[in-house]
Design a protein around this motif. Structure first.
Motif, PDB file in Angstrom:
ATOM      1  N   ILE A  58      28.845  56.106 -75.947  1.00  0.00           N
ATOM      2  CA  ILE A  58      27.714  55.187 -76.103  1.00  0.00           C
ATOM      3  C   ILE A  58      28.191  53.798 -76.519  1.00  0.00           C
ATOM      4  O   ILE A  58      27.701  52.781 -76.013  1.00  0.00           O
ATOM      5  CB  ILE A  58      26.704  55.757 -77.115  1.00  0.00           C
ATOM      6  CG1 ILE A  58      26.016  56.985 -76.501  1.00  0.00           C
ATOM      7  CG2 ILE A  58      25.663  54.695 -77.492  1.00  0.00           C
ATOM      8  CD1 ILE A  58      25.063  57.682 -77.415  1.00  0.00           C
ATOM      9  N   ASP A  61      29.535  52.163 -73.438  1.00  0.00           N
ATOM     10  CA  ASP A  61      28.447  51.764 -72.540  1.00  0.00           C
ATOM     11  C   ASP A  61      27.716  50.536 -73.073  1.00  0.00           C
ATOM     12  O   ASP A  61      27.326  49.640 -72.309  1.00  0.00           O
ATOM     13  CB  ASP A  61      27.463  52.920 -72.349  1.00  0.00           C
ATOM     14  CG  ASP A  61      28.020  54.031 -71.478  1.00  0.00           C
ATOM     15  OD1 ASP A  61      28.927  53.751 -70.672  1.00  0.00           O
ATOM     16  OD2 ASP A  61      27.559  55.181 -71.616  1.00  0.00           O
ATOM     17  N   TRP A  62      27.523  50.503 -74.379  1.00  0.00           N
ATOM     18  CA  TRP A  62      26.864  49.356 -74.999  1.00  0.00           C
ATOM     19  C   TRP A  62      27.702  48.087 -74.775  1.00  0.00           C
ATOM     20  O   TRP A  62      27.185  47.023 -74.430  1.00  0.00           O
ATOM     21  CB  TRP A  62      26.673  49.649 -76.487  1.00  0.00           C
ATOM     22  CG  TRP A  62      25.983  48.592 -77.281  1.00  0.00           C
ATOM     23  CD1 TRP A  62      25.202  47.560 -76.815  1.00  0.00           C
ATOM     24  CD2 TRP A  62      26.004  48.458 -78.700  1.00  0.00           C
ATOM     25  NE1 TRP A  62      24.745  46.795 -77.858  1.00  0.00           N
ATOM     26  CE2 TRP A  62      25.221  47.325 -79.034  1.00  0.00           C
ATOM     27  CE3 TRP A  62      26.603  49.182 -79.720  1.00  0.00           C
ATOM     28  CZ2 TRP A  62      25.041  46.908 -80.352  1.00  0.00           C
ATOM     29  CZ3 TRP A  62      26.415  48.775 -81.027  1.00  0.00           C
ATOM     30  CH2 TRP A  62      25.642  47.650 -81.338  1.00  0.00           C
ATOM     31  N   LEU A  65      27.701  47.508 -70.719  1.00  0.00           N
ATOM     32  CA  LEU A  65      26.431  47.414 -69.989  1.00  0.00           C
ATOM     33  C   LEU A  65      25.324  46.708 -70.770  1.00  0.00           C
ATOM     34  O   LEU A  65      24.343  46.264 -70.185  1.00  0.00           O
ATOM     35  CB  LEU A  65      25.939  48.819 -69.607  1.00  0.00           C
ATOM     36  CG  LEU A  65      26.849  49.633 -68.690  1.00  0.00           C
ATOM     37  CD1 LEU A  65      26.352  51.062 -68.581  1.00  0.00           C
ATOM     38  CD2 LEU A  65      26.911  48.990 -67.306  1.00  0.00           C
ATOM     39  N   GLU A  68      21.481  47.276 -70.040  1.00  0.00           N
ATOM     40  CA  GLU A  68      21.453  48.086 -68.829  1.00  0.00           C
ATOM     41  C   GLU A  68      21.875  49.537 -69.090  1.00  0.00           C
ATOM     42  O   GLU A  68      21.671  50.408 -68.241  1.00  0.00           O
ATOM     43  CB  GLU A  68      22.356  47.474 -67.756  1.00  0.00           C
ATOM     44  CG  GLU A  68      21.884  46.122 -67.242  1.00  0.00           C
ATOM     45  CD  GLU A  68      20.614  46.254 -66.407  1.00  0.00           C
ATOM     46  OE1 GLU A  68      20.720  46.398 -65.182  1.00  0.00           O
ATOM     47  OE2 GLU A  68      19.501  46.241 -67.001  1.00  0.00           O
ATOM     48  N   GLY A  69      22.463  49.783 -70.279  1.00  0.00           N
ATOM     49  CA  GLY A  69      22.823  51.152 -70.636  1.00  0.00           C
ATOM     50  C   GLY A  69      21.632  52.082 -70.697  1.00  0.00           C
ATOM     51  O   GLY A  69      21.773  53.299 -70.536  1.00  0.00           O
ATOM     52  N   HIS A  70      20.447  51.514 -70.900  1.00  0.00           N
ATOM     53  CA  HIS A  70      19.246  52.364 -70.920  1.00  0.00           C
ATOM     54  C   HIS A  70      19.072  53.123 -69.610  1.00  0.00           C
ATOM     55  O   HIS A  70      18.566  54.253 -69.608  1.00  0.00           O
ATOM     56  CB  HIS A  70      18.003  51.511 -71.192  1.00  0.00           C
ATOM     57  CG  HIS A  70      17.839  51.122 -72.618  1.00  0.00           C
ATOM     58  ND1 HIS A  70      18.297  49.938 -73.127  1.00  0.00           N
ATOM     59  CD2 HIS A  70      17.277  51.789 -73.660  1.00  0.00           C
ATOM     60  CE1 HIS A  70      18.012  49.865 -74.422  1.00  0.00           C
ATOM     61  NE2 HIS A  70      17.401  50.976 -74.771  1.00  0.00           N
ATOM     62  N   TYR A  72      21.677  52.748 -66.755  1.00  0.00           N
ATOM     63  CA  TYR A  72      22.863  52.883 -65.919  1.00  0.00           C
ATOM     64  C   TYR A  72      24.078  53.451 -66.641  1.00  0.00           C
ATOM     65  O   TYR A  72      25.157  53.536 -66.039  1.00  0.00           O
ATOM     66  CB  TYR A  72      23.209  51.524 -65.281  1.00  0.00           C
ATOM     67  CG  TYR A  72      22.098  51.021 -64.394  1.00  0.00           C
ATOM     68  CD1 TYR A  72      21.758  51.695 -63.222  1.00  0.00           C
ATOM     69  CD2 TYR A  72      21.363  49.893 -64.745  1.00  0.00           C
ATOM     70  CE1 TYR A  72      20.719  51.250 -62.414  1.00  0.00           C
ATOM     71  CE2 TYR A  72      20.329  49.441 -63.949  1.00  0.00           C
ATOM     72  CZ  TYR A  72      20.008  50.126 -62.791  1.00  0.00           C
ATOM     73  OH  TYR A  72      18.974  49.693 -61.993  1.00  0.00           O
ATOM     74  N   ALA A  73      23.929  53.841 -67.889  1.00  0.00           N
ATOM     75  CA  ALA A  73      25.005  54.570 -68.557  1.00  0.00           C
ATOM     76  C   ALA A  73      25.178  55.927 -67.878  1.00  0.00           C
ATOM     77  O   ALA A  73      24.278  56.414 -67.180  1.00  0.00           O
ATOM     78  CB  ALA A  73      24.677  54.758 -70.029  1.00  0.00           C
ATOM     79  N   PRO A  76      22.093  58.001 -69.306  1.00  0.00           N
ATOM     80  CA  PRO A  76      21.163  56.902 -69.601  1.00  0.00           C
ATOM     81  C   PRO A  76      20.413  57.118 -70.911  1.00  0.00           C
ATOM     82  O   PRO A  76      19.971  58.227 -71.208  1.00  0.00           O
ATOM     83  CB  PRO A  76      20.213  56.915 -68.393  1.00  0.00           C
ATOM     84  CG  PRO A  76      21.027  57.512 -67.292  1.00  0.00           C
ATOM     85  CD  PRO A  76      21.886  58.550 -67.955  1.00  0.00           C
ATOM     86  N   TRP A  77      20.289  56.026 -71.676  1.00  0.00           N
ATOM     87  CA  TRP A  77      19.723  56.163 -73.021  1.00  0.00           C
ATOM     88  C   TRP A  77      18.229  56.477 -73.001  1.00  0.00           C
ATOM     89  O   TRP A  77      17.731  57.123 -73.910  1.00  0.00           O
ATOM     90  CB  TRP A  77      19.960  54.866 -73.799  1.00  0.00           C
ATOM     91  CG  TRP A  77      21.400  54.458 -73.869  1.00  0.00           C
ATOM     92  CD1 TRP A  77      22.503  55.270 -73.740  1.00  0.00           C
ATOM     93  CD2 TRP A  77      21.897  53.136 -74.056  1.00  0.00           C
ATOM     94  NE1 TRP A  77      23.658  54.539 -73.849  1.00  0.00           N
ATOM     95  CE2 TRP A  77      23.317  53.215 -74.034  1.00  0.00           C
ATOM     96  CE3 TRP A  77      21.301  51.894 -74.242  1.00  0.00           C
ATOM     97  CZ2 TRP A  77      24.127  52.097 -74.202  1.00  0.00           C
ATOM     98  CZ3 TRP A  77      22.098  50.776 -74.402  1.00  0.00           C
ATOM     99  CH2 TRP A  77      23.497  50.878 -74.385  1.00  0.00           C
TER     100      TRP A  77
END
Length: 430
Positions: A58, A61-62, A65, A68-70, A72-73, A76-77
């Motif tokens: 995470i 990704d943070w 992204l 956008e991590g919400h 496209y991680a 996804p978050w």
């Protein structure tokens, strides 16, 4: 099986243990250059080694992204919590739609009581256990104070506590059932800890839930010491709601996110009040920013806020380990290692002047991964000796130690070694 109080016998039990390799999945503190004997998984579980990778994912990704991590991680978050539905449902005996993760334990119990404690002038009493965990006591007290002023009642009349009989350490099932029948039509809610934090007593949740429903009340359970520790069948028992913390037997880290259960029969009840928030809104329409709340069907509909994925990551690491192992294998080892610890205590008791009284029920159906031991003739000095010699345990006044031989990372040799340290501790200041 006939147990023996020898290191060789304990090592043989470890050799037979199909879960023994999971001990290497955890990080142990060290005292005097040696891994501790860790008995406080009923307070805070050890850190699984795999946890760091879940958190780092995470963080990475943070960094790469950002917002956008919400979406496209790799995980996804915005729907991260949905990964808990299947593994958690198996741990607590539920349908996937009946469980969710959010907030912390007492917050979730308060939120559940918005839906399931709605006292009226005729039906207003809450049944709970005497000497429940203080947070539950404070929560229930604050709830009845909140409602009492609107109903014109004395809050003291709204709480009914089930007492232990004089001279006994545990609450009898027949006393719980008798009290439910006695309160009768005035009973609005039964809310008890599934496993008592102090004594380790496991309540007969199925029978108590049936009795509460027969009286016309809702029934909820605080499963802080039960989830990940005992066999639960929340759906089949028709429990109305439950909540649990994740940092004890499920090793998610200090103060981490709580789990929550709401039975299927309540999912489409539009008359059931709840405190609403954006994350409980219809997932497919959430970003349309509609003014009217349309809850997700299922336990997810009780969510309120954007979920803190950094606290969910360690929890996910742990529940996936539980999925690998399965509750049946955990419980099989739990019963054997708890019985071996009981045997060790009884053997050491014969060799020292002090007397140990195990206040946890002896009936295997009424206990799980905890033995609470009254150390007659001993005081805080013995606890301090244990801690200084690498036994991490829990002290409760006046002179009780709580021992939780968690099956995922405690070994049978730990139980033997603890007995030897305990004996030396008593003899050293006897």
């Amino acid at each position: 099986m006939t147990f023996q109080n020898t290191r060789e016998f304990a090592q043989e039990l470890d050799a037979q243990d199909t879960l023994h390799q999971y001990r290497n999945e955890f990080l142990f503190p060290e005292v005097n250059g040696r891994k501790v004997i860790y008995f406080t998984g009923n307070s805070l579980g050890l850190q699984p080694k795999r946890t760091k990778a879940y958190v780092d994912e995470i963080m990475d990704d943070w960094a790469k992204l950002a917002v956008e991590g919400h979406f496209y991680a790799e995980k996804p978050w915005w729907d991260y919590h949905e990964r808990f539905a299947n593994p958690l449902s198996k741990i607590v005996g539920a349908l996937p739609s009946e469980v969710t993760v959010m907030n912390t334990l007492t917050v979730n119990l308060h939120l559940m009581m918005v839906s399931f404690y709605r006292p009226t002038a005729k039906r207003f009493k809450i049944l709970c256990e005497a000497k429940a965990f203080p947070s539950d006591q404070y929560m229930i007290q604050s709830q009845v104070h909140f409602h009492a002023q609107h109903l014109g009642m004395d809050p003291a009349d709204m709480i009914v506590e089930i007492q232990r009989r004089e001279g006994e350490h545990n609450i009898r099932l027949e006393d719980v059932l008798a009290k439910i029948e006695e309160v009768g039509d005035e009973l609005a809610l039964v809310l008890i800890g599934g496993v008592n934090y102090y004594t380790g007593q496991v309540f007969d949740m199925k029978t108590i839930t049936e009795a509460g429903h027969k009286a016309g009340a809702y029934v909820g359970w605080d499963l802080a010491h039960a989830a990940g520790n005992i066999k639960l069948e929340l759906h089949d028992w028709e429990v109305d709601f439950a909540a649990w913390c994740s940092y004890k037997y499920m090793n998610s880290g200090p103060g981490n996110a709580s789990g929550c259960f709401v039975h299927l029969k309540h999912h489409k009840d539009d008359d059931l009040p709840r405190f609403a928030g954006w994350w409980g809104h219809n997932k497919e329409r959430r970003f349309k920013m509609e003014p009217q709340f349309d809850p997700v069907e299922g336990a997810d509909g009780w969510q309120i806020s954007n979920l803190p994925v950094l606290t969910l990551a360690p929890y996910l690491a742990s529940v996936e380990m539980f999925a690998e192992v399965g509750m049946d294998k955990l419980i099989e080892k739990r019963d054997r290692i708890t019985s071996y610890l009981e045997f060790i205590l009884q053997e050491i008791d014969k060799e020292v002047d002090s007397t140990f009284e195990i206040i946890t029920p002896t009936n295997p159906l009424e206990r799980a991964s905890q033995l609470s031991v009254f150390l007659h003739g001993e005081g805080r000095a013995l606890f301090d000796y244990l801690m200084k010699n690498g036994v991490i345990t829990d002290w409760r006044e006046p002179n009780v130690i709580r021992l939780a031989p968690v099956p995922l990372y405690c070994s049978f040799e730990d139980m033997y070694e603890f007995g030897q340290i305990l004996k030396k501790g008593i003899q050293s200041h006897g």
